[in-house]
Design a protein around this motif. Structure first.
Motif, PDB file in Angstrom:
ATOM      1  N   TRP A 265       2.933  -7.367  -2.861  1.00 39.46           N
ATOM      2  CA  TRP A 265       1.868  -6.687  -3.476  1.00 39.46           C
ATOM      3  C   TRP A 265       2.198  -5.194  -3.040  1.00 39.46           C
ATOM      4  O   TRP A 265       2.087  -4.237  -3.984  1.00 39.46           O
ATOM      5  CB  TRP A 265       0.448  -7.195  -2.607  1.00 39.46           C
ATOM      6  N   TRP A 266       2.528  -4.885  -1.840  1.00 40.01           N
ATOM      7  CA  TRP A 266       2.683  -3.552  -1.621  1.00 40.01           C
ATOM      8  C   TRP A 266       3.805  -2.966  -2.123  1.00 40.01           C
ATOM      9  O   TRP A 266       4.164  -1.565  -2.372  1.00 40.01           O
ATOM     10  CB  TRP A 266       2.422  -3.270   0.159  1.00 40.01           C
TER      11      TRP A 266
ATOM     12  N   THR B 170       2.832  -2.280  -5.639  1.00 29.92           N
ATOM     13  CA  THR B 170       1.870  -1.202  -5.804  1.00 29.92           C
ATOM     14  C   THR B 170       2.461   0.052  -5.332  1.00 29.92           C
ATOM     15  O   THR B 170       2.135   1.229  -5.919  1.00 29.92           O
ATOM     16  CB  THR B 170       0.761  -1.675  -4.911  1.00 29.92           C
ATOM     17  N   SER B 171       3.206   0.199  -4.278  1.00 34.80           N
ATOM     18  CA  SER B 171       3.693   1.541  -3.609  1.00 34.80           C
ATOM     19  C   SER B 171       4.734   2.143  -4.983  1.00 34.80           C
ATOM     20  O   SER B 171       4.887   3.286  -4.545  1.00 34.80           O
ATOM     21  CB  SER B 171       4.352   1.451  -2.577  1.00 34.80           C
TER      22      SER B 171
ATOM     23  N   VAL C 293       0.067  -5.028 -10.801  1.00 32.78           N
ATOM     24  CA  VAL C 293      -0.132  -6.352 -10.007  1.00 32.78           C
ATOM     25  C   VAL C 293      -0.558  -7.399 -11.005  1.00 32.78           C
ATOM     26  O   VAL C 293       0.349  -8.437 -11.139  1.00 32.78           O
ATOM     27  CB  VAL C 293      -1.344  -6.261  -9.003  1.00 32.78           C
TER      28      VAL C 293
ATOM     29  N   SER D 154       1.292  -3.077   4.220  1.00 30.54           N
ATOM     30  CA  SER D 154       0.261  -3.882   3.413  1.00 30.54           C
ATOM     31  C   SER D 154      -0.957  -3.977   4.264  1.00 30.54           C
ATOM     32  O   SER D 154      -2.071  -3.965   3.673  1.00 30.54           O
ATOM     33  CB  SER D 154       0.855  -4.824   2.888  1.00 30.54           C
TER      34      SER D 154
ATOM     35  N   GLU E  36      -2.979  -1.177   4.445  1.00 29.50           N
ATOM     36  CA  GLU E  36      -3.909  -0.581   3.012  1.00 29.50           C
ATOM     37  C   GLU E  36      -4.802  -1.500   2.546  1.00 29.50           C
ATOM     38  O   GLU E  36      -5.966  -1.097   2.219  1.00 29.50           O
ATOM     39  CB  GLU E  36      -2.693  -0.843   2.030  1.00 29.50           C
TER      40      GLU E  36
ATOM     41  N   ALA F 218      -8.314  -4.471  -2.555  1.00 29.90           N
ATOM     42  CA  ALA F 218      -6.742  -4.778  -2.185  1.00 29.90           C
ATOM     43  C   ALA F 218      -6.822  -6.267  -1.881  1.00 29.90           C
ATOM     44  O   ALA F 218      -5.842  -6.956  -2.356  1.00 29.90           O
ATOM     45  CB  ALA F 218      -6.451  -4.082  -0.975  1.00 29.90           C
TER      46      ALA F 218
ATOM     47  N   GLU G 200      -6.314  -8.236  -5.114  1.00 32.68           N
ATOM     48  CA  GLU G 200      -5.061  -8.058  -5.914  1.00 32.68           C
ATOM     49  C   GLU G 200      -4.145  -8.683  -5.044  1.00 32.68           C
ATOM     50  O   GLU G 200      -3.035  -9.487  -5.823  1.00 32.68           O
ATOM     51  CB  GLU G 200      -4.446  -6.400  -5.688  1.00 32.68           C
TER      52      GLU G 200
END
Length: 263
Positions: free
Chosen positions: A172-173, A176-177, A182, A214, A217, A225, A228
């Motif tokens: 996910w991170w 996202t980053s 997503v 993550s 975050e 978050a 997601e």
């Protein structure tokens, strides 16, 4: 004669003196429970010759062993005498046997025709293996070698944790980053992310750093978050083509590193 055989012979000789009857080294056996001692001697065979019942004979023999042999402690449990050895001299004696015998120490056929599966280590992917994993790696690899040396057919296995919340958070991170969506991630998005990633970051260390980031975050962003990450988890479980491609690629980075460390 090995240290173990010599020690049992010494015990048998002393027990014979105390019992007034022959006691063979083979009479010393493993106690039913490890916390009872290292060896046990049943006093039934020679109690009559001592003019006592087995429990009384055990008390006499245990008392006779008191301070008789350095590093050996004798206690009673009904008709049995239990012997416990101090670890330092015992380990030193066995280590000397190992050094003398070289590669032949412990070899045999006690496991001939038998098969055993040894599962060990079992680290997670998408994280870096570290010194904390070393103990179980060394223990497992050593046990496997010992068993094979004794004739066992050993199936060595390690079930890595390559699915679950930690994987979903990491990926996910990663997406996202990199500014990728997503919900609706495409294989083109995945290819863009991977092609932009330098070779020196295709590592467990990098994936572990993503996982750590993550967690931070998710704490900062809260429910959005978490939602997601749940979306990523469901996509992985349903074998979404894009997320599965990203999972397989990053998983392989971890497996390649694990292979080196296991070897």
């Amino acid at each position: 004669m090995s240290y173990w055989s010599s020690l049992k012979s010494t015990l048998a000789q002393k027990a014979s003196e105390l019992a007034g009857a022959p006691v063979a080294p083979e009479a010393f056996v493993n106690p039913p429970k490890p916390d009872m001692g290292d060896l046990a001697l049943g006093c039934f065979p020679f109690a009559k010759a001592m003019g006592k019942n087995p429990a009384e004979a055990a008390e006499v023999i245990a008392a006779g062993f008191r301070d008789a042999i350095p590093g050996v402690t004798a206690t009673t449990a009904g008709p049995f005498v239990n012997f416990t050895f101090d670890s330092a001299p015992f380990v030193a004696g066995v280590a000397e046997d190992v050094a003398t015998a070289s590669g032949s120490f412990g070899a045999g056929e006690s496991g001939k025709g038998k098969t055993v599966m040894v599962e060990y280590a079992q680290p997670n992917t998408h994280k870096e293996m570290h010194v904390g994993h070393l103990r179980v790696l060394a223990l497992g690899a050593s046990l496997i070698r010992v068993l094979r040396h004794a004739g066992w057919e050993v199936i060595a296995a390690s079930y890595h944790g390559d699915v679950g919340a930690h994987v979903a958070k990491c990926l996910w991170w990663m997406a996202t980053s990199a500014g990728k969506p997503v919900d609706g991630l495409t294989e083109a998005d995945v290819n863009d992310m991977l092609s932009a990633l330098p070779a020196d970051k295709r590592t467990g260390e990098y994936l572990g750093a993503l996982y750590a980031a993550s967690t931070h975050e998710i704490e900062s962003r809260g429910d959005s978050a978490k939602a997601e990450v749940s979306t990523v988890q469901r996509a992985l479980e349903s074998h979404d083509p894009a997320w599965e491609a990203l999972w397989k690629e990053t998983r392989q980075w971890s497996l390649d590193e694990m292979g080196v460390l296991f070897k």
